[in-house]
Enzyme design. Structure first.
Site, mmCIF file in Angstrom:
data_model
loop_
_atom_site.group_PDB
_atom_site.id
_atom_site.type_symbol
_atom_site.label_atom_id
_atom_site.label_comp_id
_atom_site.label_asym_id
_atom_site.label_seq_id
_atom_site.Cartn_x
_atom_site.Cartn_y
_atom_site.Cartn_z
ATOM 1 N N HIS A 194 0.824 -1.207 0.000
ATOM 2 C CA HIS A 194 0.000 0.000 0.000
ATOM 3 C C HIS A 194 0.855 1.252 0.000
ATOM 4 O O HIS A 194 0.558 2.237 -0.665
ATOM 5 C CB HIS A 194 -0.898 0.008 1.242
ATOM 6 C CG HIS A 194 -2.169 -0.733 1.034
ATOM 7 N ND1 HIS A 194 -2.710 -1.565 1.968
ATOM 8 C CD2 HIS A 194 -2.997 -0.777 -0.029
ATOM 9 C CE1 HIS A 194 -3.828 -2.079 1.494
ATOM 10 N NE2 HIS A 194 -4.021 -1.631 0.279
ATOM 11 N N ARG A 296 -9.375 -4.029 -13.790
ATOM 12 C CA ARG A 296 -9.426 -5.051 -12.727
ATOM 13 C C ARG A 296 -10.855 -5.127 -12.181
ATOM 14 O O ARG A 296 -11.212 -4.405 -11.246
ATOM 15 C CB ARG A 296 -8.470 -4.687 -11.595
ATOM 16 C CG ARG A 296 -6.990 -4.808 -11.940
ATOM 17 C CD ARG A 296 -6.146 -4.456 -10.709
ATOM 18 N NE ARG A 296 -4.786 -4.901 -10.804
ATOM 19 C CZ ARG A 296 -3.723 -4.104 -10.991
ATOM 20 N NH1 ARG A 296 -3.897 -2.811 -11.122
ATOM 21 N NH2 ARG A 296 -2.504 -4.605 -11.043
ATOM 22 N N ARG A 332 -10.374 -7.544 -17.556
ATOM 23 C CA ARG A 332 -9.942 -8.818 -16.988
ATOM 24 C C ARG A 332 -11.087 -9.422 -16.182
ATOM 25 O O ARG A 332 -11.691 -8.722 -15.355
ATOM 26 C CB ARG A 332 -8.734 -8.599 -16.077
ATOM 27 C CG ARG A 332 -8.293 -9.898 -15.414
ATOM 28 C CD ARG A 332 -7.031 -9.730 -14.640
ATOM 29 N NE ARG A 332 -7.242 -9.042 -13.380
ATOM 30 C CZ ARG A 332 -6.255 -8.695 -12.566
ATOM 31 N NH1 ARG A 332 -5.001 -8.930 -12.910
ATOM 32 N NH2 ARG A 332 -6.506 -8.080 -11.428
ATOM 33 N N GLU A 420 0.888 -14.815 -16.280
ATOM 34 C CA GLU A 420 1.271 -14.639 -14.880
ATOM 35 C C GLU A 420 1.938 -15.898 -14.343
ATOM 36 O O GLU A 420 2.643 -15.866 -13.337
ATOM 37 C CB GLU A 420 0.029 -14.348 -14.034
ATOM 38 C CG GLU A 420 -0.612 -13.028 -14.370
ATOM 39 C CD GLU A 420 -1.923 -12.825 -13.640
ATOM 40 O OE1 GLU A 420 -2.005 -11.875 -12.858
ATOM 41 O OE2 GLU A 420 -2.861 -13.609 -13.862
ATOM 42 N N ASN A 443 3.674 -8.648 -11.973
ATOM 43 C CA ASN A 443 3.618 -8.762 -10.501
ATOM 44 C C ASN A 443 3.529 -10.226 -10.099
ATOM 45 O O ASN A 443 4.247 -10.697 -9.218
ATOM 46 C CB ASN A 443 2.401 -8.029 -9.934
ATOM 47 C CG ASN A 443 2.306 -6.598 -10.406
ATOM 48 O OD1 ASN A 443 3.303 -6.026 -10.810
ATOM 49 N ND2 ASN A 443 1.118 -6.031 -10.381
ATOM 50 N N ASP A 444 2.623 -10.943 -10.740
ATOM 51 C CA ASP A 444 2.483 -12.354 -10.410
ATOM 52 C C ASP A 444 3.532 -13.205 -11.116
ATOM 53 O O ASP A 444 4.007 -14.191 -10.561
ATOM 54 C CB ASP A 444 1.074 -12.849 -10.753
ATOM 55 C CG ASP A 444 0.110 -12.537 -9.620
ATOM 56 O OD1 ASP A 444 0.465 -12.790 -8.457
ATOM 57 O OD2 ASP A 444 -0.986 -12.026 -9.889
ATOM 58 N N ARG A 454 4.777 -11.960 -3.479
ATOM 59 C CA ARG A 454 4.875 -10.574 -3.958
ATOM 60 C C ARG A 454 4.629 -9.559 -2.850
ATOM 61 O O ARG A 454 4.962 -8.390 -2.986
ATOM 62 C CB ARG A 454 3.914 -10.328 -5.127
ATOM 63 C CG ARG A 454 2.470 -10.479 -4.746
ATOM 64 C CD ARG A 454 1.548 -10.455 -5.953
ATOM 65 N NE ARG A 454 1.053 -9.118 -6.243
ATOM 66 C CZ ARG A 454 0.164 -8.842 -7.185
ATOM 67 N NH1 ARG A 454 -0.297 -9.823 -7.961
ATOM 68 N NH2 ARG A 454 -0.262 -7.629 -7.402
ATOM 69 N N CYS A 491 1.086 -5.411 -18.351
ATOM 70 C CA CYS A 491 0.182 -4.600 -17.517
ATOM 71 C C CYS A 491 0.555 -4.665 -16.044
ATOM 72 O O CYS A 491 -0.165 -4.132 -15.208
ATOM 73 C CB CYS A 491 -1.266 -5.019 -17.718
ATOM 74 S SG CYS A 491 -1.599 -6.700 -17.176
HETATM 75 C C1 PEP Z 1 0.025 -8.748 -12.346
HETATM 76 O O1 PEP Z 1 0.010 -9.814 -11.718
HETATM 77 O O2 PEP Z 1 1.057 -8.240 -12.803
HETATM 78 C C2 PEP Z 1 -1.227 -8.013 -12.563
HETATM 79 C C3 PEP Z 1 -1.271 -6.965 -13.371
HETATM 80 O O3 PEP Z 1 -2.318 -8.426 -11.868
HETATM 81 P P1 PEP Z 1 -2.581 -8.049 -10.324
HETATM 82 O O4 PEP Z 1 -1.515 -7.116 -9.890
HETATM 83 O O5 PEP Z 1 -3.942 -7.468 -10.273
HETATM 84 O O6 PEP Z 1 -2.486 -9.406 -9.693
HETATM 85 MG MG MG Z 2 -1.852 -10.734 -11.210
#
Ligand code: PEP
Ligand code: MG
Length: 561
Positions: A194, A296, A332, A420, A443-444, A454, A491
């Site tokens: 956050h 999202r 998504r 991902e 991110n994932d 993460r 993304c």
């Molecule tokens: C990601 O995993 O990079 C992604 C964009 O999805 P989220 O961050 O919503 O899991």
């Molecule tokens: Mg993700």
């Protein structure tokens, strides 16, 4: 620790770019907490009054946070309201009150009850573990109020300063005044925490995971280079000022960004926005995003006990399609589970939710959930005469992608999947035989490729999006896209880093999608470099040993010309 061995350049993971210079300030001293075991038992006659004292203290804390939330916007307001909500949470308050009724003094009862919540949240992991910081923050604020200690939090220095902290409560970050605190470095905190999200919204240069911060004395001058992830203590004044000035000029150039994004030699790379609702989409369009690269959908339904109706979903989706005003929108489907549990979709008890029934996998238990969402998307598309692209999160096999694509095409929509899970990058050619586009969620993808949570502050170096292994997976996916002649976007948060964005383009990515405040920085940076330099930077980053070396190698290439 000996001061003579203290390092003069500390390193960490850069999150929000910028270069700033200033004296060090630290958060106000920690609140003194009473022992968790009460030294005394309150006499029966005093308990009602003690309970009232607690109720008043908790309400004062909640009221202050709620007032700050009302004066803020976006994620900052959301975080402050969430923390205020915790100070009014019946479960937490009830747990404290029960203890007071049994004779425990209010401050001790607050510490005990908070610890109980911390233990539960920690054992749940994921986004729940992130709530631990909020619980401790509320605990400290209430104890400070009960015991007459000043309100904890961050200082408001007269000179623009750099704030160094172990970690900051989201409410503290949200309350920062960017005119007084010009940069932030923390020992803990991940790139998707956050604190990181709010710092990005405030455009406050941030480096996380910096070891050795404790050794930097308050008042010392530091140069925070949040492009490189370096904190230099007592830097050479002349070169530090030159670096800050150069960064300021770059920032000024951003103000003129109007899009569409192209490299200096004219290769178009649409820079789109990550959004969650209609108002956010409108803000992104004002920031010259060329569309929505990641909508999202699950974020609108967090905290909801029951599945929203098709009509309710259609109305929300149509709002975003309308706001995008004819530009591309990539929606998504629900990414429920793990760090974003949805009560109506996620299994309640999972030992390891990040590897559990999340994303597209919720359709295994309830295919109707996916079908109803796709019906709502099709209805919203019909109402707004748009043709959205629709992608599934957390896909692992070609069969899953094929099944999803069939359902999407049945409704006249354009199907894709997120990359991902490393299996998708490895078999990207085969996935592209069944879908029309891929979108890489870094991110994932980094969490699963590097096997590192993460949200873990301790492992932020592993989930750093500059990890060469992650870049290799991006390269493999983009190569497959080129062979198939189909788009491959990014993304994840990686796309919000202007330097990394150039590398991603060099790896062959065809579009980028990031938070609205990052669009101009990414677009402007791309316009300053040639596509051949991006390719050279990509090769250099791929060949690097670690994230730091990858960043340095890319920077050397991209700032040379
Ligand atoms: C990601 O995993 O990079 C992604 C964009 O999805 P989220 O961050 O919503 O899991
Ligand atoms: Mg993700």
């Amino acid at each position: 620790m000996s001061t003579t061995t203290a390092p003069t350049v500390l390193t960490g993971t850069p999150v929000v770019p910028g270069v700033v210079l200033g004296p060090v300030v630290r958060p106000a001293g920690a609140v003194r907490l009473p022992d968790a075991v009460a030294a005394e038992t309150l006499p029966e006659a005093a308990r009602a009054e003690e309970r009232a004292r607690f109720t008043a203290a908790a309400e004062t804390v909640a009221g202050r946070l709620a007032a700050r939330a009302a004066a803020a916007t976006g994620m900052t307001a959301e975080v402050l309201s969430a923390t205020a909500g915790l100070a009014r949470d019946r479960g937490l308050l009830g747990s404290v009150e029960q203890r007071i009724d049994a004779g425990t003094p209010a401050a001790v009862a607050t510490v005990q009850a908070a610890q109980q919540f911390v233990d539960v949240f920690t054992s749940l992991g994921g986004v729940m573990a992130e709530r631990v910081t909020d619980v401790r923050d509320v605990r400290d604020r209430v104890v400070a109020e009960l015991t007459g200690q000043g309100e904890p939090g961050v200082p408001a220095p007269g000179t623009p300063s750099v704030l160094l902290a172990d970690d900051l409560a989201p409410a503290d970050t949200a309350g920062l005044d960017p005119a007084r605190i010009v940069g932030l470095a923390t020992r803990l905190g991940g790139t998707t925490s956050h604190t990181a999200i709010i710092a990005r919204q405030l455009n406050l240069p941030l480096v996380v995971g910096v070891e050795g911060l404790d050794a930097v004395p308050e008042g010392a001058t530091v140069l925070l280079d949040a492009e490189e992830g370096a904190l230099t203590v007592d830097p050479d004044p002349e070169s530090a000022t030159a670096q800050v000035d150069a960064a300021r000029r770059t920032a000024q150039a951003l103000a003129g960004y109007r899009g569409p994004a192209t490299t200096r030699d004219g290769v178009a790379v649409p820079v789109l926005a990550n959004v969650q609702d209609g108002p956010g989409t409108r803000t992104a369009m004002v920031a010259h995003a060329e569309g929505v690269g990641l909508f999202r959908t699950e974020l609108a339904f967090l905290g909801r006990a029951a599945e929203p109706t098709v009509e309710e979903q259609a109305t929300g989706y149509a709002d975003v399609f309308e706001a995008a005003a004819g530009r591309r929108v990539v929606l998504r489907t629900l990414d429920a589970g793990s760090d974003k549990p949805l009560e109506f979709a996620t299994p309640p008890e999972e030992a390891n939710p990040a590897l559990g029934v999340r994303g597209l996998r919720i359709a295994r238990r309830d295919p109707g959930l996916l079908d109803r969402q796709l019906d709502a998307v099709a209805e919203a598309a019909r109402r707004t005469s748009t043709s959205p692209w629709v992608m599934a999160p957390m896909v692992a096999t070609v069969a899953e992608a094929a099944d999803f694509a069939a359902r999407v095409r049945e409704r006249g929509l354009v199907p894709g999947v997120m990359v991902e899970v490393p299996s998708v990058a490895l078999l990207a050619d085969r996935f592209l035989e069944v879908v029309d586009f891929l979108s890489i969620g870094t991110n994932d993808l980094s969490q699963y490729a590097l096997a590192a949570d993460r949200l873990s502050a301790d492992l932020a170096d592993l989930t750093d999006p500059w990890q060469p292994a992650l870049l290799a997976l991006v390269a493999a996916t983009a190569d497959a896209g080129r062979r198939a002649g189909k788009p491959v976007g990014v993304c994840g948060e990686a796309a919000a880093d202007p330097l990394l964005a150039c590398v991603l383009v060099g790896l062959g990515v065809t579009s980028l999608s990031c938070a609205a405040p990052a669009v101009a920085g990414v677009g402007a940076r791309l316009s300053a470099v040639d596509s051949t330099a991006c390719q050279e930077a990509a090769r250099a980053a791929l060949a690097a040993e670690d994230p730091r070396a990858a960043r340095a190698a890319a920077r050397a290439v991209l700032t040379a010309g």
